[in-house]
Design an enzyme around this catalytic site. Structure first.
Site, PDB file in Angstrom:
ATOM      1  N   GLU A   1       0.834  -1.209   0.000  1.00  0.00           N
ATOM      2  CA  GLU A   1       0.000   0.000   0.000  1.00  0.00           C
ATOM      3  C   GLU A   1       0.867   1.257   0.000  1.00  0.00           C
ATOM      4  O   GLU A   1       1.846   1.350   0.747  1.00  0.00           O
ATOM      5  CB  GLU A   1      -0.906  -0.016   1.239  1.00  0.00           C
ATOM      6  CG  GLU A   1      -1.808   1.194   1.314  1.00  0.00           C
ATOM      7  CD  GLU A   1      -2.880   1.070   2.387  1.00  0.00           C
ATOM      8  OE1 GLU A   1      -3.488  -0.020   2.522  1.00  0.00           O
ATOM      9  OE2 GLU A   1      -3.107   2.066   3.088  1.00  0.00           O
ATOM     10  N   TYR A   2       0.483   2.218  -0.828  1.00  0.00           N
ATOM     11  CA  TYR A   2       1.211   3.488  -0.946  1.00  0.00           C
ATOM     12  C   TYR A   2       0.232   4.636  -0.753  1.00  0.00           C
ATOM     13  O   TYR A   2      -0.977   4.458  -0.891  1.00  0.00           O
ATOM     14  CB  TYR A   2       1.838   3.622  -2.341  1.00  0.00           C
ATOM     15  CG  TYR A   2       2.736   2.477  -2.731  1.00  0.00           C
ATOM     16  CD1 TYR A   2       4.093   2.490  -2.414  1.00  0.00           C
ATOM     17  CD2 TYR A   2       2.238   1.377  -3.428  1.00  0.00           C
ATOM     18  CE1 TYR A   2       4.924   1.428  -2.781  1.00  0.00           C
ATOM     19  CE2 TYR A   2       3.065   0.320  -3.798  1.00  0.00           C
ATOM     20  CZ  TYR A   2       4.398   0.356  -3.465  1.00  0.00           C
ATOM     21  OH  TYR A   2       5.214  -0.693  -3.828  1.00  0.00           O
TER      22      TYR A   2
ATOM     23  N   PRO B   1      -0.372   8.966  -1.877  1.00  0.00           N
ATOM     24  CA  PRO B   1       0.069   9.970  -2.853  1.00  0.00           C
ATOM     25  C   PRO B   1       1.067  10.954  -2.231  1.00  0.00           C
ATOM     26  O   PRO B   1       0.763  11.558  -1.201  1.00  0.00           O
ATOM     27  CB  PRO B   1      -1.218  10.705  -3.226  1.00  0.00           C
ATOM     28  CG  PRO B   1      -2.326   9.828  -2.782  1.00  0.00           C
ATOM     29  CD  PRO B   1      -1.819   9.059  -1.611  1.00  0.00           C
TER      30      PRO B   1
ATOM     31  N   TYR C   1       1.638  -1.792   4.861  1.00  0.00           N
ATOM     32  CA  TYR C   1       1.584  -0.340   4.752  1.00  0.00           C
ATOM     33  C   TYR C   1       3.036   0.093   4.572  1.00  0.00           C
ATOM     34  O   TYR C   1       3.793   0.172   5.536  1.00  0.00           O
ATOM     35  CB  TYR C   1       1.011   0.275   6.022  1.00  0.00           C
ATOM     36  CG  TYR C   1      -0.414  -0.140   6.314  1.00  0.00           C
ATOM     37  CD1 TYR C   1      -1.433   0.201   5.428  1.00  0.00           C
ATOM     38  CD2 TYR C   1      -0.752  -0.847   7.457  1.00  0.00           C
ATOM     39  CE1 TYR C   1      -2.741  -0.165   5.682  1.00  0.00           C
ATOM     40  CE2 TYR C   1      -2.066  -1.206   7.718  1.00  0.00           C
ATOM     41  CZ  TYR C   1      -3.051  -0.866   6.827  1.00  0.00           C
ATOM     42  OH  TYR C   1      -4.352  -1.225   7.071  1.00  0.00           O
TER      43      TYR C   1
HETATM   44  C1  LIG Z   1      -7.340  -0.900   5.414  1.00  0.00           C
HETATM   45  C2  LIG Z   1      -7.701   0.542   5.624  1.00  0.00           C
HETATM   46  C3  LIG Z   1      -7.495   1.464   4.605  1.00  0.00           C
HETATM   47  C4  LIG Z   1      -7.841   2.805   4.769  1.00  0.00           C
HETATM   48  N1  LIG Z   1      -7.600   3.691   3.753  1.00  0.00           N
HETATM   49  C5  LIG Z   1      -7.984   4.981   3.880  1.00  0.00           C
HETATM   50  C6  LIG Z   1      -7.822   5.911   2.811  1.00  0.00           C
HETATM   51  O1  LIG Z   1      -7.305   5.574   1.757  1.00  0.00           O
HETATM   52  N2  LIG Z   1      -8.234   7.191   2.987  1.00  0.00           N
HETATM   53  C7  LIG Z   1      -8.832   7.601   4.149  1.00  0.00           C
HETATM   54  O2  LIG Z   1      -9.189   8.779   4.263  1.00  0.00           O
HETATM   55  N3  LIG Z   1      -9.001   6.738   5.178  1.00  0.00           N
HETATM   56  C8  LIG Z   1      -8.594   5.442   5.065  1.00  0.00           C
HETATM   57  N4  LIG Z   1      -8.784   4.566   6.098  1.00  0.00           N
HETATM   58  C9  LIG Z   1      -9.298   5.087   7.358  1.00  0.00           C
HETATM   59  C10 LIG Z   1     -10.806   5.090   7.443  1.00  0.00           C
HETATM   60  O3  LIG Z   1     -11.309   6.005   6.504  1.00  0.00           O
HETATM   61  C11 LIG Z   1     -11.161   5.511   8.865  1.00  0.00           C
HETATM   62  O4  LIG Z   1     -10.755   4.548   9.799  1.00  0.00           O
HETATM   63  C12 LIG Z   1     -12.572   5.942   9.051  1.00  0.00           C
HETATM   64  O5  LIG Z   1     -12.682   6.566  10.326  1.00  0.00           O
HETATM   65  C13 LIG Z   1     -13.569   4.812   9.008  1.00  0.00           C
HETATM   66  O6  LIG Z   1     -13.681   4.305   7.754  1.00  0.00           O
HETATM   67  P1  LIG Z   1     -14.495   2.945   7.516  1.00  0.00           P
HETATM   68  O7  LIG Z   1     -14.571   2.706   6.076  1.00  0.00           O
HETATM   69  O8  LIG Z   1     -13.986   1.879   8.390  1.00  0.00           O
HETATM   70  O9  LIG Z   1     -15.922   3.458   8.070  1.00  0.00           O
HETATM   71  P2  LIG Z   1     -17.252   2.734   8.389  1.00  0.00           P
HETATM   72  O10 LIG Z   1     -17.226   1.328   7.935  1.00  0.00           O
HETATM   73  O11 LIG Z   1     -18.341   3.575   7.885  1.00  0.00           O
HETATM   74  O12 LIG Z   1     -17.263   2.717   9.993  1.00  0.00           O
HETATM   75  C14 LIG Z   1     -16.862   3.820  10.775  1.00  0.00           C
HETATM   76  C15 LIG Z   1     -17.350   3.652  12.207  1.00  0.00           C
HETATM   77  O13 LIG Z   1     -18.722   3.935  12.275  1.00  0.00           O
HETATM   78  C16 LIG Z   1     -19.452   2.812  12.730  1.00  0.00           C
HETATM   79  N5  LIG Z   1     -20.647   2.747  11.866  1.00  0.00           N
HETATM   80  C17 LIG Z   1     -20.803   3.350  10.681  1.00  0.00           C
HETATM   81  N6  LIG Z   1     -22.032   3.104  10.201  1.00  0.00           N
HETATM   82  C18 LIG Z   1     -22.643   2.343  11.095  1.00  0.00           C
HETATM   83  C19 LIG Z   1     -23.921   1.759  11.159  1.00  0.00           C
HETATM   84  N7  LIG Z   1     -24.816   1.925  10.173  1.00  0.00           N
HETATM   85  N8  LIG Z   1     -24.210   1.007  12.232  1.00  0.00           N
HETATM   86  C20 LIG Z   1     -23.323   0.836  13.219  1.00  0.00           C
HETATM   87  N9  LIG Z   1     -22.083   1.365  13.206  1.00  0.00           N
HETATM   88  C21 LIG Z   1     -21.762   2.102  12.166  1.00  0.00           C
HETATM   89  C22 LIG Z   1     -18.536   1.630  12.478  1.00  0.00           C
HETATM   90  O14 LIG Z   1     -18.808   0.546  13.314  1.00  0.00           O
HETATM   91  C23 LIG Z   1     -17.203   2.248  12.780  1.00  0.00           C
HETATM   92  O15 LIG Z   1     -17.019   2.335  14.171  1.00  0.00           O
HETATM   93  C24 LIG Z   1      -8.437   3.220   5.973  1.00  0.00           C
HETATM   94  C25 LIG Z   1      -8.641   2.295   7.008  1.00  0.00           C
HETATM   95  C26 LIG Z   1      -8.268   0.961   6.848  1.00  0.00           C
HETATM   96  C27 LIG Z   1      -8.449  -0.001   7.970  1.00  0.00           C
END
Ligand SMILES: Cc1cc2nc3c(=O)[nH]c(=O)nc-3n(C[C@H](O)[C@H](O)[C@H](O)COP(=O)(O)OP(=O)(O)OC[C@H]3O[C@@H](n4cnc5c(N)ncnc54)[C@H](O)[C@@H]3O)c2cc1C
Length: 377
Positions: free
Chosen positions: A31-32, A34, A323
């Protein structure tokens, strides 16, 4: 090991690659993020090419800048990766994607451009708060969470994309809370396995919150995610328990461990505190004992990373997601140690790099300007 060739007009789906050879050799994915400068982009192109050739990585992730800050560049870099032989896994978040007054159009256009350019794999994420904000807020009329994005991709693009989502073995930071002294004494076995202490304060994702996290993860998978990539962790047991819990919850897709390379002491300390990551006592003591010796930390980063990876491979993991922090040395050290590659440690070249003082938070967007880990572009 297998990887795409430079002639691929269209990428294969990563889930098909993961399912192709479940008993075969271990793979890596890289993973990279920008870079901030034009020169950084040129250097990254070269580094990605070297790392693909050297590690035969199964696929390559490009993060989507926190708050949508690098949207165009993320897409550009992911498309470049696709055109140069990587299987490109483009991260996409729901943050700040409004276009022409439409809160969904930015997302749609990014997906369409990725598809038109041959990308077939998306990591569907909510995203972190925009710079300077503590709480994440949805754009009016836009997606509220990653689940919405997964549903949207499946509704609008059917099976055109393979989709992965984030998983949090220690709970999402929003659901990790500070504990009182009494709560510390009465933690359940499961809480004890994922609790952490930073600056004398204990934190954990409590059992009730962890259950909510797992229920929600199941919803993301049921909505169409093919596999899960995890937030970084330094305790292999936490990952193993998380995978068991996924199975208990009926989440049967592949769970890919996200592995943070230990490159430098200040960065490690700040990042683990920021993300409230569990740091096993022995690791903490060892890191503290070497804090003024940058070379020893890097060397130890390789040893520790290899040990964690070995435990994961022994438990049946078939792919290790690094990462990279846009660096190659520690990744090569680990893959050499594991016998996945050989002789790369000596070849690694980071001399093209310009040094930035930034805190890179993998899995939390890309770069938060809090301070101090040495990141080279
Ligand atoms: C592998 C990986 C790659 C990532 N890459 C990036 C990236 O490229 N750019 C970036 O900006 N961030 C990135 N992130 C960070 C991520 O955007 C943050 O951790 C963000 O706060 C949560 O994203 P998520 O997709 O897990 O959110 P979600 O899956 O929406 O969850 C966020 C939180 O809200 C809760 N939640 C949301 N909706 C509900 C619901 N309907 N019911 C109950 N609980 C809910 C979840 O349980 C969780 O605690 C990455 C994280 C990981 C693990």
């Amino acid at each position: 090991m297998c990887s795409a060739t430079a002639t691929n007009a269209v990428d294969p789906k990563i889930i098909d690659l993961l399912n192709k050879d479940p008993e075969g050799l271990a793979h890596v994915s890289l993973e990279y993020f920008p870079p901030r400068t034009e020169q950084g982009v040129k250097n990254l192109h070269a580094r990605m090419e070297r790392m693909l050739t050297n590690t035969k990585c199964l696929y390559t992730d490009m993060t989507w800048g926190a708050g949508g800050s690098t949207a165009e560049l993320s897409l550009e870099l992911a498309l470049h990766a696709q055109k140069t032989g990587h299987v490109s896994n483009l991260h996409l978040t729901c943050t700040n994607m409004e276009k022409d007054g439409d809160p969904i159009k930015g997302v749609h256009d990014a997906l369409q451009a990725a598809f038109d350019g041959g990308i077939r794999n998306i990591v569907a994420l909510r995203g972190d708060p925009q710079e300077g904000e503590n709480e994440w807020t949805a754009t009016k009329g836009g997606f509220t969470c990653a689940l919405d994005l997964v549903k949207y991709i499946r509704k609008e693009f059917g099976d055109d994309f393979g989709v992965s989502v984030a998983g949090y073995p220690e709970g999402h930071p929003n659901r990790i809370s500070e504990l009182t002294e009494d709560e510390v004494k009465s933690m359940s076995e499961s809480e004890l396995s994922r609790c952490c202490t930073h600056d004398g304060i204990a934190y954990v994702c409590k059992d009730d919150d962890y259950k909510k996290e797992m229920d929600y993860l199941k919803e993301k998978v049921d909505a169409g995610a093919d596999f899960i990539i995890t937030q970084m962790f330094f305790d292999a047991e936490v990952f193993k328990i998380f995978v068991e819990d996924c199975r208990t919850w009926g989440i049967n897709c592949p769970v890919v461990p996200g592995l943070m390379c230990i490159n430098a002491y200040p960065g490690f300390k700040k990042m683990t505190k920021f993300c409230k990551t569990r740091v096993p006592k022995a690791l903490e003591e060892k890191m503290d004992s070497m804090k003024d010796d940058a070379d020893a930390i890097k060397k130890f980063g390789v040893e520790y990373g290899a040990e964690v990876c070995r435990t994961l491979l022994d438990s049946g993991v078939k792919i290790l997601h690094f990462y990279t922090l846009n660096l190659e040395k520690v990744v090569y050290g680990i893959t050499d140690e594991l016998g996945i590659t050989s002789g790369l440690t000596e070849q690694s070249n980071e001399s093209d790099a310009k040094i930035w003082l930034l805190l890179v938070v993998p899995g939390l967007g890309q770069v938060t300007q809090l301070s101090a880990v040495l990141v080279k572009e």
